[in-house]
Design an enzyme around this catalytic site. Structure first.
Site, mmCIF file in Angstrom:
data_model
loop_
_atom_site.group_PDB
_atom_site.id
_atom_site.type_symbol
_atom_site.label_atom_id
_atom_site.label_comp_id
_atom_site.label_asym_id
_atom_site.label_seq_id
_atom_site.Cartn_x
_atom_site.Cartn_y
_atom_site.Cartn_z
ATOM 1 C CG HIS A 186 -6.694 44.772 -60.804
ATOM 2 N ND1 HIS A 186 -6.330 45.888 -61.523
ATOM 3 C CD2 HIS A 186 -5.543 44.222 -60.361
ATOM 4 C CE1 HIS A 186 -5.008 45.992 -61.503
ATOM 5 N NE2 HIS A 186 -4.514 45.002 -60.802
ATOM 6 C CE LYS A 224 -6.243 42.546 -68.186
ATOM 7 N NZ LYS A 224 -5.381 41.526 -68.733
ATOM 8 C CG ASP A 242 -1.531 43.160 -55.229
ATOM 9 O OD1 ASP A 242 -1.088 44.248 -55.661
ATOM 10 O OD2 ASP A 242 -1.197 42.058 -55.713
ATOM 11 C CE LYS A 295 0.269 37.898 -55.439
ATOM 12 N NZ LYS A 295 0.402 38.007 -56.892
ATOM 13 N NE ARG A 304 16.968 54.768 -55.379
ATOM 14 C CZ ARG A 304 16.755 53.984 -54.331
ATOM 15 N NH1 ARG A 304 16.848 54.480 -53.118
ATOM 16 N NH2 ARG A 304 16.453 52.719 -54.485
ATOM 17 C CE LYS A 317 -1.658 46.492 -58.623
ATOM 18 N NZ LYS A 317 -2.356 45.275 -58.454
ATOM 19 C CG ASP A 359 -7.410 48.852 -62.358
ATOM 20 O OD1 ASP A 359 -7.106 47.857 -63.057
ATOM 21 O OD2 ASP A 359 -7.998 48.753 -61.274
ATOM 22 C CG HIS A 360 -3.058 46.074 -65.966
ATOM 23 N ND1 HIS A 360 -2.783 45.887 -64.656
ATOM 24 C CD2 HIS A 360 -3.228 44.842 -66.489
ATOM 25 C CE1 HIS A 360 -2.793 44.588 -64.391
ATOM 26 N NE2 HIS A 360 -3.055 43.935 -65.491
HETATM 27 P P1 NDP Z 1 10.245 48.274 -58.658
HETATM 28 O O1 NDP Z 1 10.242 47.704 -57.289
HETATM 29 O O2 NDP Z 1 10.991 47.576 -59.733
HETATM 30 O O3 NDP Z 1 10.709 49.787 -58.479
HETATM 31 C C1 NDP Z 1 10.896 50.668 -59.542
HETATM 32 C C2 NDP Z 1 12.164 51.450 -59.279
HETATM 33 O O4 NDP Z 1 11.972 52.253 -58.132
HETATM 34 C C3 NDP Z 1 13.362 50.571 -58.968
HETATM 35 O O5 NDP Z 1 14.008 50.167 -60.136
HETATM 36 C C4 NDP Z 1 14.191 51.470 -58.128
HETATM 37 O O6 NDP Z 1 14.966 52.292 -58.973
HETATM 38 C C5 NDP Z 1 13.208 52.355 -57.424
HETATM 39 N N1 NDP Z 1 13.044 51.876 -56.060
HETATM 40 C C6 NDP Z 1 12.675 50.656 -55.661
HETATM 41 N N2 NDP Z 1 12.617 50.607 -54.325
HETATM 42 C C7 NDP Z 1 12.971 51.805 -53.874
HETATM 43 C C8 NDP Z 1 13.090 52.380 -52.599
HETATM 44 N N3 NDP Z 1 12.830 51.676 -51.490
HETATM 45 N N4 NDP Z 1 13.459 53.660 -52.511
HETATM 46 C C9 NDP Z 1 13.702 54.369 -53.601
HETATM 47 N N5 NDP Z 1 13.613 53.866 -54.850
HETATM 48 C C10 NDP Z 1 13.242 52.614 -54.976
HETATM 49 O O7 NDP Z 1 8.747 48.505 -59.058
HETATM 50 P P2 NDP Z 1 7.983 48.072 -60.350
HETATM 51 O O8 NDP Z 1 8.699 48.586 -61.541
HETATM 52 O O9 NDP Z 1 7.661 46.656 -60.255
HETATM 53 O O10 NDP Z 1 6.612 48.865 -60.139
HETATM 54 C C11 NDP Z 1 6.543 50.255 -60.161
HETATM 55 C C12 NDP Z 1 5.180 50.693 -59.687
HETATM 56 O O11 NDP Z 1 4.199 50.067 -60.460
HETATM 57 C C13 NDP Z 1 4.872 50.304 -58.234
HETATM 58 O O12 NDP Z 1 4.077 51.294 -57.668
HETATM 59 C C14 NDP Z 1 4.078 49.021 -58.387
HETATM 60 O O13 NDP Z 1 3.212 48.820 -57.294
HETATM 61 C C15 NDP Z 1 3.316 49.301 -59.655
HETATM 62 N N6 NDP Z 1 2.937 48.110 -60.378
HETATM 63 C C16 NDP Z 1 3.880 47.211 -60.804
HETATM 64 C C17 NDP Z 1 3.505 46.091 -61.509
HETATM 65 C C18 NDP Z 1 4.515 45.123 -62.013
HETATM 66 O O14 NDP Z 1 4.091 44.162 -62.686
HETATM 67 N N7 NDP Z 1 5.790 45.300 -61.777
HETATM 68 C C19 NDP Z 1 2.099 45.818 -61.783
HETATM 69 C C20 NDP Z 1 1.202 46.832 -61.348
HETATM 70 C C21 NDP Z 1 1.634 47.921 -60.665
HETATM 71 P P3 NDP Z 1 16.315 52.974 -58.523
HETATM 72 O O15 NDP Z 1 16.854 52.259 -57.352
HETATM 73 O O16 NDP Z 1 17.167 52.855 -59.743
HETATM 74 O O17 NDP Z 1 15.887 54.358 -58.244
#
Ligand code: NDP
Length: 530
Positions: free
Chosen positions: A247, A189, A242, A347, A45, A155, A184-185
């Site tokens: 994992h 590995k 989580d 954690k 978005r 996940k 599942d990263h």
């Molecule tokens: P983010 O919270 O950064 O969300 C990704 C994007 O989704 C945001 O940039 C935003 O983009 C959009 N977003 C966030 N919240 C909302 C909302 N409430 N409604 C609509 N759009 C929203 O997530 P991550 O990038 O950290 O993670 C993405 C996925 O990967 C998740 O499912 C997370 O559980 C999983 N994950 C993440 C890890 C990590 O290290 N970050 C590790 C393992 C899994 P915009 O507003 O531009 O649309």
């Protein structure tokens, strides 16, 4: 090399895309594993044009640039674009634009598309529905002229077995199971994949790999980090959802798995599911004895004061969410009956480590063990799989302690770290998994029934914990080893948690002493000879 295709990244403005996904895509391209014709479309978005998105991705991909990377990125970024649109609701106009763009790309390259869902999990189902409505889901055009559409899902996959089943039903409306890659990263590995090689390519381990020789197994994922600004998300998850549901249960399944009859995704995943289904469901009365939770209080990590979980942003002041969980699991099958598998994850702990430790039963009789001499303690053999930070497999055996009396000391047979070090550059877990998804190989991804079986293991514990009052959740100090109850969980069984780094250091120290003495003896011999 994977031929021309398009990767569509939903949630492309997020943390995961920047830190993991885009660097992995670029890494594959740099290794020559991905056609330079491949395209990437970011979808989120946040208002951004193609240029702004490319700039953001450039910084991510070139975090640690190697020779030629800058020029390679400049060439590649021509194929990177962005769509700023809603994921769901009336304003979700982006899918039409996506379909239009994909059709234009397909004209040259064929319809080969990978949809990567890197958004908050509440959006997984709506995005899949929109893709289906726009005629982009896998079932819509699969098979025509080598066309494919695959789905990678991050996940958490559901928040319990019921919601995972619902999500799976949504997934199968648009895709064949073999085109779905629940990531599942940990499974990407090298060292984790090595568990298969260790067990099934070495005649020495498999005959020992059961209740007759193994005393118990410990699996630990310990973090020094707290919730790092993701308090809102963590409040809906906790350590059990989580880390343990995905994992740690995946690692547990790989340690306990029966040899697959063949090497293919179905055979491997069938065996993993069998392990998960054989794990005894914890009855409510067992939870008290066999499950432990805790929540970090304030403390200090590496000399720095850190706040309590309840003081983190977006965390309720009376939160009962566990930041630490430990379980004693029983695998009710012929191989593992009576062998406990202890899992723990937390954690804000004292150290950062992910490790598997297999403790073997003690040697049945050691003739000098009661002589009362120096070194008459015979320690059990351990197989230590250091998943991180070092990625290695170490077998600890007892060797003779140098000296005039009989006695032993622990020696580390560094089975794998040496070989691992020779690997010029190990690809990241995300690179490995993305490549598998692009090649259509789901071996190292969780299948629908596997995810549901894993939820069925943790659901009874989560349900038992659900009615907690804030005072029911024990606090542990940040920077400590975790709640005292976790130590007691093993102590009741006459065992203790190992710290792999400590074990290895100790065994290497023993070896070092041995080598030093050998060297000094050689020097003595030489001087006597001359
Ligand atoms: P983010 O919270 O950064 O969300 C990704 C994007 O989704 C945001 O940039 C935003 O983009 C959009 N977003 C966030 N919240 C909302 C909302 N409430 N409604 C609509 N759009 C929203 O997530 P991550 O990038 O950290 O993670 C993405 C996925 O990967 C998740 O499912 C997370 O559980 C999983 N994950 C993440 C890890 C990590 O290290 N970050 C590790 C393992 C899994 P915009 O507003 O531009 O649309």
């Amino acid at each position: 090399m994977v031929g021309p295709c398009t990767l569509v990244l939903f949630g492309a403005s997020g943390d995961l895309t920047k830190r993991m996904v885009m660097p992995a895509i670029f890494g594959l391209m740099r290794r020559g594993l991905l056609s330079p014709e491949c395209r990437v479309i970011g979808y989120a978005r946040s208002p951004m044009d193609d240029e702004a998105f490319r700039e953001r991705m450039r910084t991510a991909a070139l975090r640690e640039p190697g020779a030629g990377d800058e020029a390679a990125w400049t060439e590649f970024e021509e194929r990177v674009s962005y769509i700023a649109a809603e994921y769901d609701g009336e304003d979700a106009q982006g899918y039409a634009e996506l379909a239009r763009r994909l059709a234009a790309f397909d004209a040259g390259a064929g319809a080969r598309r990978l949809f990567y869902l890197a958004t908050p999990p509440s959006l997984f189902a709506p995005i899949m529905r929109h893709l289906t409505e726009a005629g982009l889901a896998g079932n819509a055009y699969q098979g025509a002229d080598g066309a494919w559409a695959r789905l990678v899902i991050e996940k958490p996959f559901g928040h319990d077995a019921g919601s995972a089943r619902e999500l799976n039903a949504e997934v199968t409306r648009g895709y064949d199971e073999d085109d779905v890659f629940r990531i599942d990263h940990f499974l990407g590995k090298e060292i984790v994949q090595n568990l298969f090689a260790l067990r099934f390519a070495n005649a020495i381990f498999e005959p020992l790999w059961d209740r007759n020789t193994i005393d118990h197994v410990q699996i630990t994922a310990s973090e020094t980090l707290g919730v790092e600004g993701r308090g809102g998300f963590y409040e809906t998850a906790g350590a059990m959802r989580d880390m343990i549901q995905n994992h740690l249960l995946q690692l547990c399944a790989l340690v306990a798995i029966e040899p697959p009859a063949e090497w293919n995704p179905r055979a491997v995943r069938d065996e993993k599911v069998k392990v998960l289904r054989a794990i005894r469901r914890m009855a409510p009365e067992a939870v008290e004895h066999e499950a432990v939770r805790g929540q970090y209080g304030a403390g200090s990590i590496a000399g720095e004061r850190v706040p309590a979980y309840r003081e983190e942003p977006k965390v309720a002041a009376d939160s009962t969410v566990e930041t630490y969980a430990a379980l004693k699991l029983h695998i009710d099958n012929a191989r593992w009956a009576g062998v406990p598998f202890y899992l723990r994850s937390g954690k804000r702990l004292a150290r950062r480590a992910t490790e598997i430790i297999v403790e073997f039963r003690p040697a049945p009789h050691t003739p000098w063990a009661h002589a009362g001499g120096d070194g008459d303690v015979v320690r059990p053999n351990l197989l230590v799989v250091d998943v991180s930070p070092d990625a290695g497999i170490i077998l600890q055996v007892e060797g003779k302690r140098p000296g005039q009396t009989m006695g032993t000391q622990t020696i580390a047979l560094d089975y794998c770290r040496v070989a691992q070090r020779r690997t010029v550059e190990s690809p990241s877990a995300y690179e490995n998994l993305l490549l598998d998804a692009l090649r259509g190989d789901p071996t190292f991804f969780a299948r629908a029934d596997e995810v549901e079986a894993a939820w069925a293991v943790v659901d009874p514990v989560i349900a038992s914990w659900a009615a907690a009052r804030p005072s029911d959740v024990p606090t542990y100090a940040a920077g400590s080893v975790g709640p005292a109850a976790a130590e007691a969980l093993l102590a009741r069984d006459g065992r203790r948690w190992y710290d792999a780094a400590e074990q290895i250091a100790c065994a290497i120290e023993g070896q070092h002493t041995h080598e030093l003495r050998r060297a000094s003896r050689r020097a003595d011999d030489d001087s006597q000879r001359s």
